[in-house]
Motif scaffolding. Structure first.
Motif, PDB file in Angstrom:
ATOM      1  N   MET A   1      -9.765  -7.815  -1.434  1.00  0.00           N
ATOM      2  CA  MET A   1      -9.066  -6.552  -1.464  1.00  0.00           C
ATOM      3  C   MET A   1      -7.654  -6.749  -0.924  1.00  0.00           C
ATOM      4  SD  MET A   1     -10.150  -2.937  -1.022  1.00  0.00           S
ATOM      5  CE  MET A   1      -9.064  -1.596  -0.732  1.00  0.00           C
ATOM      6  N   LEU A   2      -6.696  -6.139  -1.576  1.00  0.00           N
ATOM      7  CA  LEU A   2      -5.310  -6.239  -1.157  1.00  0.00           C
ATOM      8  C   LEU A   2      -5.028  -5.278  -0.016  1.00  0.00           C
ATOM      9  CD1 LEU A   2      -3.662  -6.374  -4.671  1.00  0.00           C
ATOM     10  CD2 LEU A   2      -4.080  -8.266  -3.130  1.00  0.00           C
ATOM     11  N   LYS A   3      -4.260  -5.736   0.966  1.00  0.00           N
ATOM     12  CA  LYS A   3      -3.922  -4.895   2.112  1.00  0.00           C
ATOM     13  C   LYS A   3      -2.633  -4.144   1.823  1.00  0.00           C
ATOM     14  CE  LYS A   3      -3.133  -4.882   6.997  1.00  0.00           C
ATOM     15  NZ  LYS A   3      -1.897  -5.131   7.647  1.00  0.00           N
ATOM     16  N   LEU A   4      -2.664  -2.845   1.966  1.00  0.00           N
ATOM     17  CA  LEU A   4      -1.499  -2.006   1.740  1.00  0.00           C
ATOM     18  C   LEU A   4      -0.844  -1.670   3.070  1.00  0.00           C
ATOM     19  CD1 LEU A   4      -3.033   0.452  -0.864  1.00  0.00           C
ATOM     20  CD2 LEU A   4      -1.624  -1.548  -1.313  1.00  0.00           C
ATOM     21  N   ASP A   5       0.476  -1.589   3.069  1.00  0.00           N
ATOM     22  CA  ASP A   5       1.225  -1.164   4.246  1.00  0.00           C
ATOM     23  C   ASP A   5       1.433   0.344   4.175  1.00  0.00           C
ATOM     24  OD1 ASP A   5       1.572  -3.724   5.374  1.00  0.00           O
ATOM     25  OD2 ASP A   5       3.183  -4.136   3.954  1.00  0.00           O
ATOM     26  N   THR A   6       1.560   0.945   5.320  1.00  0.00           N
ATOM     27  CA  THR A   6       1.752   2.396   5.356  1.00  0.00           C
ATOM     28  C   THR A   6       2.863   2.749   6.331  1.00  0.00           C
ATOM     29  OG1 THR A   6       0.137   2.683   7.114  1.00  0.00           O
ATOM     30  CG2 THR A   6      -0.674   2.853   4.861  1.00  0.00           C
ATOM     31  N   ASN A   7       3.463   3.895   6.084  1.00  0.00           N
ATOM     32  CA  ASN A   7       4.334   4.520   7.066  1.00  0.00           C
ATOM     33  C   ASN A   7       3.977   6.004   7.087  1.00  0.00           C
ATOM     34  OD1 ASN A   7       5.674   5.586   4.846  1.00  0.00           O
ATOM     35  ND2 ASN A   7       7.411   4.217   5.011  1.00  0.00           N
ATOM     36  N   LEU A   8       4.802   6.852   7.589  1.00  0.00           N
ATOM     37  CA  LEU A   8       4.420   8.256   7.760  1.00  0.00           C
ATOM     38  C   LEU A   8       4.105   8.978   6.452  1.00  0.00           C
ATOM     39  CD1 LEU A   8       6.917   9.354  10.542  1.00  0.00           C
ATOM     40  CD2 LEU A   8       4.493   8.828  10.772  1.00  0.00           C
ATOM     41  N   HIS A   9       4.834   8.650   5.369  1.00  0.00           N
ATOM     42  CA  HIS A   9       4.697   9.431   4.146  1.00  0.00           C
ATOM     43  C   HIS A   9       4.363   8.610   2.907  1.00  0.00           C
ATOM     44  CE1 HIS A   9       6.197  12.901   6.298  1.00  0.00           C
ATOM     45  NE2 HIS A   9       7.183  12.152   6.760  1.00  0.00           N
ATOM     46  N   SER A  10       4.047   7.348   3.059  1.00  0.00           N
ATOM     47  CA  SER A  10       3.800   6.549   1.857  1.00  0.00           C
ATOM     48  C   SER A  10       2.886   5.372   2.143  1.00  0.00           C
ATOM     49  CB  SER A  10       5.124   6.049   1.271  1.00  0.00           C
ATOM     50  OG  SER A  10       5.775   5.222   2.205  1.00  0.00           O
ATOM     51  N   VAL A  11       2.351   4.832   1.070  1.00  0.00           N
ATOM     52  CA  VAL A  11       1.524   3.625   1.101  1.00  0.00           C
ATOM     53  C   VAL A  11       2.160   2.667   0.112  1.00  0.00           C
ATOM     54  CG1 VAL A  11      -0.759   2.676   0.640  1.00  0.00           C
ATOM     55  CG2 VAL A  11      -0.533   4.962   1.609  1.00  0.00           C
ATOM     56  N   PHE A  12       2.312   1.402   0.486  1.00  0.00           N
ATOM     57  CA  PHE A  12       3.043   0.495  -0.386  1.00  0.00           C
ATOM     58  C   PHE A  12       2.608  -0.952  -0.182  1.00  0.00           C
ATOM     59  CE2 PHE A  12       5.317   1.277   3.512  1.00  0.00           C
ATOM     60  CZ  PHE A  12       5.688   0.019   3.947  1.00  0.00           C
ATOM     61  N   MET A  13       2.960  -1.779  -1.147  1.00  0.00           N
ATOM     62  CA  MET A  13       2.780  -3.216  -1.075  1.00  0.00           C
ATOM     63  C   MET A  13       4.008  -3.843  -1.733  1.00  0.00           C
ATOM     64  SD  MET A  13      -0.070  -5.870  -2.609  1.00  0.00           S
ATOM     65  CE  MET A  13      -1.167  -4.526  -2.790  1.00  0.00           C
ATOM     66  N   LEU A  14       4.769  -4.613  -0.987  1.00  0.00           N
ATOM     67  CA  LEU A  14       5.976  -5.236  -1.505  1.00  0.00           C
ATOM     68  C   LEU A  14       5.744  -6.727  -1.693  1.00  0.00           C
ATOM     69  CD1 LEU A  14       8.676  -3.560   0.765  1.00  0.00           C
ATOM     70  CD2 LEU A  14       8.076  -2.969  -1.573  1.00  0.00           C
ATOM     71  N   TRP A  15       6.186  -7.240  -2.819  1.00  0.00           N
ATOM     72  CA  TRP A  15       6.135  -8.661  -3.117  1.00  0.00           C
ATOM     73  C   TRP A  15       7.552  -9.116  -3.407  1.00  0.00           C
ATOM     74  CZ3 TRP A  15       1.634 -11.740  -3.812  1.00  0.00           C
ATOM     75  CH2 TRP A  15       0.434 -11.059  -3.637  1.00  0.00           C
ATOM     76  N   TYR A  16       7.990 -10.197  -2.783  1.00  0.00           N
ATOM     77  CA  TYR A  16       9.311 -10.762  -3.022  1.00  0.00           C
ATOM     78  C   TYR A  16       9.155 -12.164  -3.582  1.00  0.00           C
ATOM     79  CZ  TYR A  16      11.160  -6.983  -0.177  1.00  0.00           C
ATOM     80  OH  TYR A  16      11.478  -5.757   0.311  1.00  0.00           O
ATOM     81  N   HIS A  17      10.015 -12.494  -4.504  1.00  0.00           N
ATOM     82  CA  HIS A  17      10.033 -13.822  -5.090  1.00  0.00           C
ATOM     83  C   HIS A  17      11.434 -14.371  -4.858  1.00  0.00           C
ATOM     84  CE1 HIS A  17       8.649 -16.871  -8.008  1.00  0.00           C
ATOM     85  NE2 HIS A  17       9.928 -16.962  -8.281  1.00  0.00           N
ATOM     86  N   LEU A  18      11.556 -15.373  -3.981  1.00  0.00           N
ATOM     87  CA  LEU A  18      12.846 -15.923  -3.601  1.00  0.00           C
ATOM     88  C   LEU A  18      13.104 -17.185  -4.407  1.00  0.00           C
ATOM     89  CD1 LEU A  18      15.305 -15.976  -1.688  1.00  0.00           C
ATOM     90  CD2 LEU A  18      13.900 -17.333  -0.137  1.00  0.00           C
ATOM     91  N   ILE A  19      14.244 -17.220  -5.086  1.00  0.00           N
ATOM     92  CA  ILE A  19      14.647 -18.395  -5.867  1.00  0.00           C
ATOM     93  C   ILE A  19      15.981 -18.877  -5.329  1.00  0.00           C
ATOM     94  CG2 ILE A  19      15.291 -19.262  -8.136  1.00  0.00           C
ATOM     95  CD1 ILE A  19      13.520 -17.067  -9.323  1.00  0.00           C
ATOM     96  N   LEU A  20      16.045 -20.141  -4.959  1.00  0.00           N
ATOM     97  CA  LEU A  20      17.287 -20.746  -4.490  1.00  0.00           C
ATOM     98  C   LEU A  20      17.812 -21.663  -5.590  1.00  0.00           C
ATOM     99  CD1 LEU A  20      16.110 -21.625  -0.885  1.00  0.00           C
ATOM    100  CD2 LEU A  20      17.430 -19.643  -1.609  1.00  0.00           C
ATOM    101  N   VAL A  21      18.982 -21.354  -6.092  1.00  0.00           N
ATOM    102  CA  VAL A  21      19.566 -22.120  -7.193  1.00  0.00           C
ATOM    103  C   VAL A  21      20.746 -22.915  -6.656  1.00  0.00           C
ATOM    104  CG1 VAL A  21      20.651 -21.959  -9.453  1.00  0.00           C
ATOM    105  CG2 VAL A  21      18.890 -20.321  -8.811  1.00  0.00           C
TER     106      VAL A  21
END
Length: 54
Positions: A1-21
């Motif tokens: 199961m994926l863990k979701l982050d929360t704050n006062l008014h929302s639920v979210f999951m952020l994914w970042y993909h970092l590319i160094l060129v």
């Protein structure tokens, strides 16, 4: 199961993909630089509760 982050008014999951060129085709990221970058990313990850996948 994926863990979701929360704050006062929302639920979210952020994914970042970092590319160094690099500008040139020569080897820029040596083992020393790569290891130091990994240390920095791990330090940032613990401060901001980030999970590094690779």
């Amino acid at each position: 199961m994926l863990k979701l982050d929360t704050n006062l008014h929302s639920v979210f999951m952020l994914w970042y993909h970092l590319i160094l060129v690099t500008k040139y085709r020569r080897e820029v990221f040596t083992d020393d630089i790569s290891n130091r970058a990994k240390e920095i990313f791990e330090n940032i990850a613990t401060n901001y509760h980030i999970t590094l996948i690779e």
